[in-house]
Design an enzyme around this catalytic site. Structure first.
Site, PDB file in Angstrom:
ATOM      1  N   ASN A  10      42.552  75.260  95.899  1.00 37.71           N
ATOM      2  CA  ASN A  10      41.665  74.432  95.387  1.00 37.71           C
ATOM      3  C   ASN A  10      41.851  72.755  95.042  1.00 37.71           C
ATOM      4  O   ASN A  10      43.139  72.189  95.194  1.00 37.71           O
ATOM      5  CB  ASN A  10      42.354  74.471  93.665  1.00 37.71           C
ATOM      6  CG  ASN A  10      41.451  73.970  92.445  1.00 37.71           C
ATOM      7  OD1 ASN A  10      40.427  73.267  92.117  1.00 37.71           O
ATOM      8  ND2 ASN A  10      42.109  73.857  91.528  1.00 37.71           N
ATOM      9  N   LYS A  12      40.690  70.044  94.045  1.00 37.25           N
ATOM     10  CA  LYS A  12      40.895  69.658  92.862  1.00 37.25           C
ATOM     11  C   LYS A  12      39.592  68.284  92.674  1.00 37.25           C
ATOM     12  O   LYS A  12      38.799  68.330  93.408  1.00 37.25           O
ATOM     13  CB  LYS A  12      42.039  68.778  92.390  1.00 37.25           C
ATOM     14  CG  LYS A  12      42.863  70.529  91.866  1.00 37.25           C
ATOM     15  CD  LYS A  12      43.906  70.044  90.400  1.00 37.25           C
ATOM     16  CE  LYS A  12      44.556  71.716  90.678  1.00 37.25           C
ATOM     17  NZ  LYS A  12      45.658  71.693  90.456  1.00 37.25           N
ATOM     18  N   HIS A  96      39.542  76.966  84.711  1.00 43.95           N
ATOM     19  CA  HIS A  96      40.692  76.585  85.289  1.00 43.95           C
ATOM     20  C   HIS A  96      41.164  75.512  83.320  1.00 43.95           C
ATOM     21  O   HIS A  96      40.938  75.832  82.941  1.00 43.95           O
ATOM     22  CB  HIS A  96      40.872  75.521  86.473  1.00 43.95           C
ATOM     23  CG  HIS A  96      41.793  74.852  87.126  1.00 43.95           C
ATOM     24  ND1 HIS A  96      42.375  73.848  86.657  1.00 43.95           N
ATOM     25  CD2 HIS A  96      42.048  75.611  88.106  1.00 43.95           C
ATOM     26  CE1 HIS A  96      43.544  73.646  87.364  1.00 43.95           C
ATOM     27  NE2 HIS A  96      43.405  74.776  88.232  1.00 43.95           N
ATOM     28  N   GLU A  98      42.914  72.906  83.510  1.00 40.46           N
ATOM     29  CA  GLU A  98      42.401  71.037  82.947  1.00 40.46           C
ATOM     30  C   GLU A  98      40.997  71.451  82.312  1.00 40.46           C
ATOM     31  O   GLU A  98      41.115  70.674  81.751  1.00 40.46           O
ATOM     32  CB  GLU A  98      42.732  70.656  85.089  1.00 40.46           C
ATOM     33  CG  GLU A  98      43.732  71.248  85.557  1.00 40.46           C
ATOM     34  CD  GLU A  98      44.283  70.778  87.147  1.00 40.46           C
ATOM     35  OE1 GLU A  98      44.852  70.673  87.605  1.00 40.46           O
ATOM     36  OE2 GLU A  98      43.166  70.441  87.013  1.00 40.46           O
ATOM     37  N   GLU A 168      47.507  81.559  85.847  1.00 39.40           N
ATOM     38  CA  GLU A 168      48.357  80.138  86.080  1.00 39.40           C
ATOM     39  C   GLU A 168      48.816  79.615  85.007  1.00 39.40           C
ATOM     40  O   GLU A 168      47.948  79.373  83.879  1.00 39.40           O
ATOM     41  CB  GLU A 168      47.216  78.815  86.919  1.00 39.40           C
ATOM     42  CG  GLU A 168      45.552  79.367  85.860  1.00 39.40           C
ATOM     43  CD  GLU A 168      45.158  78.235  85.826  1.00 39.40           C
ATOM     44  OE1 GLU A 168      45.395  77.249  86.898  1.00 39.40           O
ATOM     45  OE2 GLU A 168      43.822  77.828  85.271  1.00 39.40           O
ATOM     46  N   GLY A 174      51.404  71.516  89.187  1.00 32.92           N
ATOM     47  CA  GLY A 174      52.039  70.708  88.913  1.00 32.92           C
ATOM     48  C   GLY A 174      52.913  69.877  88.999  1.00 32.92           C
ATOM     49  O   GLY A 174      53.295  68.669  88.871  1.00 32.92           O
ATOM     50  N   SER A 214      52.253  75.891  91.002  1.00 32.04           N
ATOM     51  CA  SER A 214      53.917  75.161  92.270  1.00 32.04           C
ATOM     52  C   SER A 214      53.604  76.478  93.134  1.00 32.04           C
ATOM     53  O   SER A 214      54.858  76.295  93.309  1.00 32.04           O
ATOM     54  CB  SER A 214      54.841  74.835  91.820  1.00 32.04           C
ATOM     55  OG  SER A 214      53.903  74.023  90.633  1.00 32.04           O
TER      56      SER A 214
END
Length: 251
Positions: A10, A12, A96, A98, A168, A174, A214
């Protein structure tokens, strides 16, 4: 049951056209001759066609990072499944963390996106995961069950052939923190048991469940050694061809 591994990158909100073409081309070279696993790249919409052109005839899957549930209409800022396919994509990521955390997408909205994408023939990666507060509060499994059941609402067993689940943990994205291989396996086993309760053991055994959070060259081998981890959804490390190449060629 042995499931075909899937390593997804991904990108992003990264890569200009030149950067995307260079990265995609380098990854395509690394993937040459790999026939026992699938590789997926999810670049920004603006370079979807460029990436698709660079990896054409390689078997690499190209995915949108999100997708609208409608084929067309007054949805400013959205991209439809038809547009994704026209640009060379054959898959999409939905839900996702985010999108859920920053843009406040609900389980119901994620379900609409997933349903529309499947109806248009796209493969879909449904992302699920708990926050640090939810994990520390002992709510991990309850949160994941809600996200799975609501995310897949109305999706019949036959359609599950086009669905991949990506776990996730939000607290590991991150941050440099990663769920231990034991933690990841425990959650993946729970997700598979939940799919079995909804769709039956056969479909649950066939559904690929990826780990995202990660993922890097240093931990990919131990993660992929777990019986219920079928691949990885990779963020930062997917932006470097050498690092992503090592993840793709896990042992």
């Amino acid at each position: 049951m042995k499931r075909r591994p899937l390593i997804a990158g991904n990108w992003k909100m990264h890569t200009t056209t030149v950067e995307a073409r260079e990265l995609a081309t380098a990854i395509a070279v690394i993937c040459a001759g790999l026939d026992d696993r699938d590789v997926l790249l999810s670049p920004p919409y603006t370079v979807l066609r460029d990436v698709a052109e660079c990896v054409s005839r390689t078997g690499i899957i190209v995915a949108a990072q999100n997708v609208c549930w409608e084929e067309k209409g007054a949805y400013t800022g959205e991209i439809s499944p038809i547009m994704v396919r026209a640009a060379g994509g054959s898959a999409a990521i939905v839900g996702h963390s985010e999108r859920r955390q920053i843009f406040l997408e609900t389980d119901e909205l994620v379900n609409r996106r997933l349903t529309g994408a499947l109806a248009s023939g796209l493969m879909v990666i449904l992302c699920i995961g708990e926050t640090l507060a939810e994990r520390e509060g002992g709510d991990t499994f309850a949160v994941l069950e809600r996200q799975v059941r609501k995310g897949l609402a109305g999706i019949g067993g036959e359609a599950m052939v086009g669905v991949v689940i990506a776990y996730e943990p939000v607290w590991a994205i991150g941050t440099g923190k990663t769920a231990s291989k034991e933690q990841a396996q425990e959650v993946h086993a729970f997700i598979r048991s939940l799919l079995a309760a909804i769709y039956g053991k056969n479909i649950a055994d066939q559904t690929r469940i990826l780990y995202g959070g990660s993922v890097k060259p240093a931990n990919i081998d131990e993660l992929m050694a777990q019986p219920d981890i079928d691949g990885a959804l990779v963020g930062g490390a997917a932006l470097d061809a050498q690092s992503f190449g090592r993840i793709i060629t896990f042992r």
